[in-house]
Enzyme design. Sequence first.
Site, PDB file in Angstrom:
ATOM      1  N   THR A   1       9.552  12.451  15.933  1.00  0.00           N
ATOM      2  CA  THR A   1       8.349  13.278  16.072  1.00  0.00           C
ATOM      3  C   THR A   1       7.798  13.237  17.498  1.00  0.00           C
ATOM      4  OG1 THR A   1       6.916  11.451  15.352  1.00  0.00           O
ATOM      5  CG2 THR A   1       7.652  12.998  13.664  1.00  0.00           C
TER       6      THR A   1
ATOM      7  N   SER B   1       0.838  -1.209   0.000  1.00  0.00           N
ATOM      8  CA  SER B   1       0.000   0.000   0.000  1.00  0.00           C
ATOM      9  C   SER B   1       0.869   1.255   0.000  1.00  0.00           C
ATOM     10  CB  SER B   1      -0.930   0.008   1.219  1.00  0.00           C
ATOM     11  OG  SER B   1      -0.190  -0.036   2.423  1.00  0.00           O
TER      12      SER B   1
ATOM     13  N   ARG C   1       5.383  26.587   7.186  1.00  0.00           N
ATOM     14  CA  ARG C   1       4.231  25.681   7.151  1.00  0.00           C
ATOM     15  C   ARG C   1       3.722  25.460   8.565  1.00  0.00           C
ATOM     16  NH1 ARG C   1       6.155  20.528   3.657  1.00  0.00           N
ATOM     17  NH2 ARG C   1       7.674  20.539   5.373  1.00  0.00           N
TER      18      ARG C   1
ATOM     19  N   TYR D   1      -0.412  10.773  13.152  1.00  0.00           N
ATOM     20  CA  TYR D   1       0.711   9.887  12.831  1.00  0.00           C
ATOM     21  C   TYR D   1       1.741   9.899  13.957  1.00  0.00           C
ATOM     22  CZ  TYR D   1       5.302   8.592  11.126  1.00  0.00           C
ATOM     23  OH  TYR D   1       6.548   8.046  11.029  1.00  0.00           O
TER      24      TYR D   1
ATOM     25  N   LYS E   1       3.032   6.823  16.978  1.00  0.00           N
ATOM     26  CA  LYS E   1       4.378   6.375  17.350  1.00  0.00           C
ATOM     27  C   LYS E   1       4.546   6.395  18.871  1.00  0.00           C
ATOM     28  CE  LYS E   1       5.992   5.502  13.261  1.00  0.00           C
ATOM     29  NZ  LYS E   1       6.221   4.102  12.852  1.00  0.00           N
TER      30      LYS E   1
ATOM     31  N   SER F   1      10.016   7.345  15.875  1.00  0.00           N
ATOM     32  CA  SER F   1      10.337   8.595  15.179  1.00  0.00           C
ATOM     33  C   SER F   1      10.674   9.694  16.167  1.00  0.00           C
ATOM     34  CB  SER F   1       9.124   9.021  14.341  1.00  0.00           C
ATOM     35  OG  SER F   1       9.278  10.336  13.865  1.00  0.00           O
TER      36      SER F   1
ATOM     37  N   PHE G   1       8.149  -2.192  10.582  1.00  0.00           N
ATOM     38  CA  PHE G   1       8.047  -0.923   9.866  1.00  0.00           C
ATOM     39  C   PHE G   1       6.614  -0.618   9.436  1.00  0.00           C
ATOM     40  CE2 PHE G   1      12.419  -2.319   8.693  1.00  0.00           C
ATOM     41  CZ  PHE G   1      13.138  -1.214   9.124  1.00  0.00           C
TER      42      PHE G   1
END
Length: 344
Positions: A134, A42, A303, A157, A161, A132, A88
């Site tokens: 993040t 995907s 952004r 997202y 994590k 991550s 992953f």
Amino acid sequence: MDANPITPQKILVTGGAGFIGSHTVVALAEAGYEPVIVDDFSNSEPSILDGLKAILNREVRSYHIDCNDRAAMTDVFSQEQVAGIIHFAASKAVGESVEKPLKYYRNNLDTLMLLLELMPQFGVQNLVFSSSCTVYGQPEHLPVTEETPRLPAMSPYGNTKAICEDIIRDCVAANMPVRAISLRYFNPIGAHPSALIGELPRGVPANLVPYLLQVASGQRASLTVHGNDYNTPDGTAIRDYIHVMDLADAHVSAVRLLVEKKETAFYDVFNIGTGRGASVLELINTFEEVNGIKLPYHLGDRRPGDIEQIYADVTKSTRGLGFTTKRTLADALQDAWRWQQKIS
């Protein structure tokens, strides 16, 4: 000839046809492990399997299934008798996760929980989880260590994590027979130096380097540098860019550490970066210099959600994993361009 050759340990790589997964498959094979891929394609392309075969001179066992399919995953565990898992497989587009949060929570959490349910059933103890940086958000102090507080995620997202890390931690705390490591990646770029595998973004790339590569190859007109008024030396955002082959090597180091562990239950986290930040303009200038290409770009507004700067403290991964990066920013940008030229 050895009458009793040692059978390589099998490592199940979910999402093994993806960008980081495919390079890790190469690193595992070259380190003497036998990688087994599970991927529903995907977020990847079956053609990557051909690239892996060309690099390794043999086919890699692969299963075209969804990691949320309990029956199919049970069959894989039954057939393969793996010594460990590198996980992953996940939905990974930050912007899409804001628009479709339930898709991200269902996919990213359920796949991990299914693996954690199947592992004790089949006597599999070792798990490396793809996390991550993040989870740190915009940290107050740089560089970030593994003790840096996690901040509320900027996207569903990123939140998946953090939640996945917590799920693993809680399972280990409950004395499940699981040895696990979460690797908190910084910014993977580059490609295999053979240009036989690399990143295949779908649609408009959300990350800097894939977009830059498409501008360099003429697929897009110009690159926008989002923000030049940050509190950084040149005003542009700073990230810790790591060559994907170095990142792949870190997974091999993590697998080795887990396999050697004596504890029944174990959990730890490691930052995987270079320990050095590079600004957007520094990256553009390096790309132009090493590849002899002039990139059209212009300065634009910041952004929403972008952080100013982040880079890793790699002391713990150096000591605990015995891992250090070997490749430079220039190496990564040369390898990435070689790959882009092949697929353009």
